[in-house]
Enzyme design. Structure first.
Site, mmCIF file in Angstrom:
data_model
loop_
_atom_site.group_PDB
_atom_site.id
_atom_site.type_symbol
_atom_site.label_atom_id
_atom_site.label_comp_id
_atom_site.label_asym_id
_atom_site.label_seq_id
_atom_site.Cartn_x
_atom_site.Cartn_y
_atom_site.Cartn_z
ATOM 1 N N ARG A 52 -39.478 -53.990 -27.345
ATOM 2 C CA ARG A 52 -40.003 -54.086 -28.710
ATOM 3 C C ARG A 52 -40.660 -55.440 -28.963
ATOM 4 O O ARG A 52 -41.603 -55.536 -29.756
ATOM 5 C CB ARG A 52 -38.879 -53.828 -29.714
ATOM 6 N N LYS B 112 -28.503 -31.627 -31.438
ATOM 7 C CA LYS B 112 -28.367 -30.769 -32.615
ATOM 8 C C LYS B 112 -29.682 -30.131 -33.045
ATOM 9 O O LYS B 112 -30.705 -30.799 -33.157
ATOM 10 C CB LYS B 112 -27.812 -31.597 -33.778
ATOM 11 N N GLY C 110 -36.470 -42.266 -34.993
ATOM 12 C CA GLY C 110 -36.394 -41.562 -36.266
ATOM 13 C C GLY C 110 -37.742 -41.455 -36.947
ATOM 14 O O GLY C 110 -38.071 -40.427 -37.544
ATOM 15 N N GLY D 1 -34.778 -42.388 -27.966
ATOM 16 C CA GLY D 1 -34.078 -43.317 -27.082
ATOM 17 C C GLY D 1 -33.901 -42.865 -25.653
ATOM 18 O O GLY D 1 -34.289 -43.558 -24.709
#
Length: 401
Positions: free
Chosen positions: A42, A204, A380, A357
């Site tokens: 990053r 999920k 996200g 990730g």
């Protein structure tokens, strides 16, 4: 790009407040008793924006969060190690301020020489950061003549350092990294070159429902892997043994499959074991039904081949989420194979975009991260973008006239 970018600003001699994403993993070195950076990806991603400001004789005032210090100072979450790494990467002295706002910082940034860089302490040391407190945002805004957001990883959050602060500037703009993210992801959603494929994994269905629903109207094929595949398979009436299933999402899964038709692909075989914590996979892959006492923990060889063939035949591919329990070697083969498939597709001329990730970890560990078109810095944020949702950090920036 509909938003203003760095190239739309006059940077010369200006104090440029830059929201970067330096939320990097740290570990304590026992020998030095100091925190060291585990992965500087990053930081590297932010260099083009910082270097452009420096090259234009502007002053780069960098702000970021790190971890979750719960609104108060905590040296375990200090950004000081990042300033040291920046000094090495930029080959110039990067000042570090142990304060984030206030008269001392304001005086420091105003008296800095043109072309210099300063990193301020963790914005999450203040409770007003995550609540988008107007007073905290106003204090941050006092530090800059211009505001640039280059933190795609936090664009889905309405915080003071990316949304509240932007309201105090007439031309809040996107930095180089944020511009690149929006161009690449925007192209994949608005005009992906056909045939195109979305590869989605993870635990999920509930985390990816919005993404799957939105991509149904965009992509030619949606390939499902990871534990969420077992919710779909059970909803289809196929026994999945002890595999992870979201029982309250079975009806949603059935509805999505009916709507998607032959666009949606599910694993045809599986690597199984007796439990998530079992150290080894059972040797023979299981095709079709999984018997009681066993659970699917990775996609099998037939699925790997099918998914690989679809990716290699595509001109645009998006990947978010692992195909199995990637952190355990016995169940990492599927994820690693998808990383190789994406790299191979790129070599054939396809546009390939990876985010999330474990997906990014897989492509990086395989040393193939430079062999794909784009590795997103936002997990996200990328998911929200793929859902077609607005991102507060992006909405706060100025539009082109």
């Amino acid at each position: 790009m509909s938003k203003l970018t760095l190239k739309d600003l006059d940077l010369q001699g200006k104090c440029v407040l830059v929201r970067v994403d330096f939320n990097v993993p740290l570990q304590l070195c026992e020998e030095t008793n100091r925190y060291e950076i585990v992965d500087d990806t990053r930081i590297l991603s932010a260099l083009p924006t910082i270097e452009k400001i420096m090259g234009a004789d502007g002053k780069a005032i960098l702000i970021s969060h790190l971890g979750r210090p719960k609104g108060q100072p905590n040296q375990n979450f200090s950004l000081a190690p990042v300033s040291d790494r920046l000094t090495e990467l930029l080959d110039t002295s990067v000042r570090f301020s142990s304060e984030t706002i206030g008269s001392v910082v304001e005086k420091t940034v105003r008296t800095m020489p043109n072309g210099s860089v300063i990193l301020l302490e963790n914005t999450r040391y203040f409770p007003g950061e995550t609540t988008n407190d107007p007073a905290f945002a106003e204090e941050l805004a006092k530090l800059g003549d211009l505001f640039v957001n280059d933190a795609f990883g936090t664009a889905h959050r309405a915080h003071a350092s990316n949304v509240g602060v932007a309201a105090h500037f007439s031309k809040p703009a996107a930095g180089c990294l944020l511009e690149k993210e929006l161009i690449q992801l925007g192209h994949a959603l608005q005009s992906p070159t056909p045939p195109n494929v979305a590869l989605l994994g993870g635990a999920k269905v509930s985390d990816k429902m919005g993404v799957i629903t939105n991509l149904m109207g965009i992509m030619d094929h949606i390939l499902i892997g990871g534990a969420m595949a077992y919710t779909f398979l059970k909803a289809k009436g196929i026994p999945v043994g002890n595999s992870l299933v979201e029982e309250d999402r079975l009806d949603d899964a059935r509805e999505m499959m009916e709507h998607a038709g032959d666009k949606l692909f599910l694993p045809s075989d599986h690597i199984v074991s007796t439990s998530f914590d079992a150290p080894d996979a059972i040797n023979n892959p299981v095709s079709g039904a999984i018997e009681d006492g066993l659970m699917g923990l990775d996609i099998g060889p037939n699925t790997i081949k099918e998914y690989t063939d679809l990716i290699l035949s595509a001109r645009t591919s998006i990947w978010n989420g692992p195909m199995g329990v990637f952190e355990k070697p016995a169940f990492a083969r599927g994820t690693k194979a998808m990383a190789q498939a994406m790299a191979s597709a790129t070599n054939l001329g396809a546009t390939t975009i990876i985010g999330g990730g474990d997906s990014v970890a897989a492509i990086t560990q395989a040393n193939l991260h430079e062999n794909v078109t784009h590795v997103s810095t936002g997990g996200g944020a990328m998911l929200k973008f793929l859902e077609g949702k607005s991102l507060p950090g992006l909405e706060a920036l100025a539009d082109h006239p």
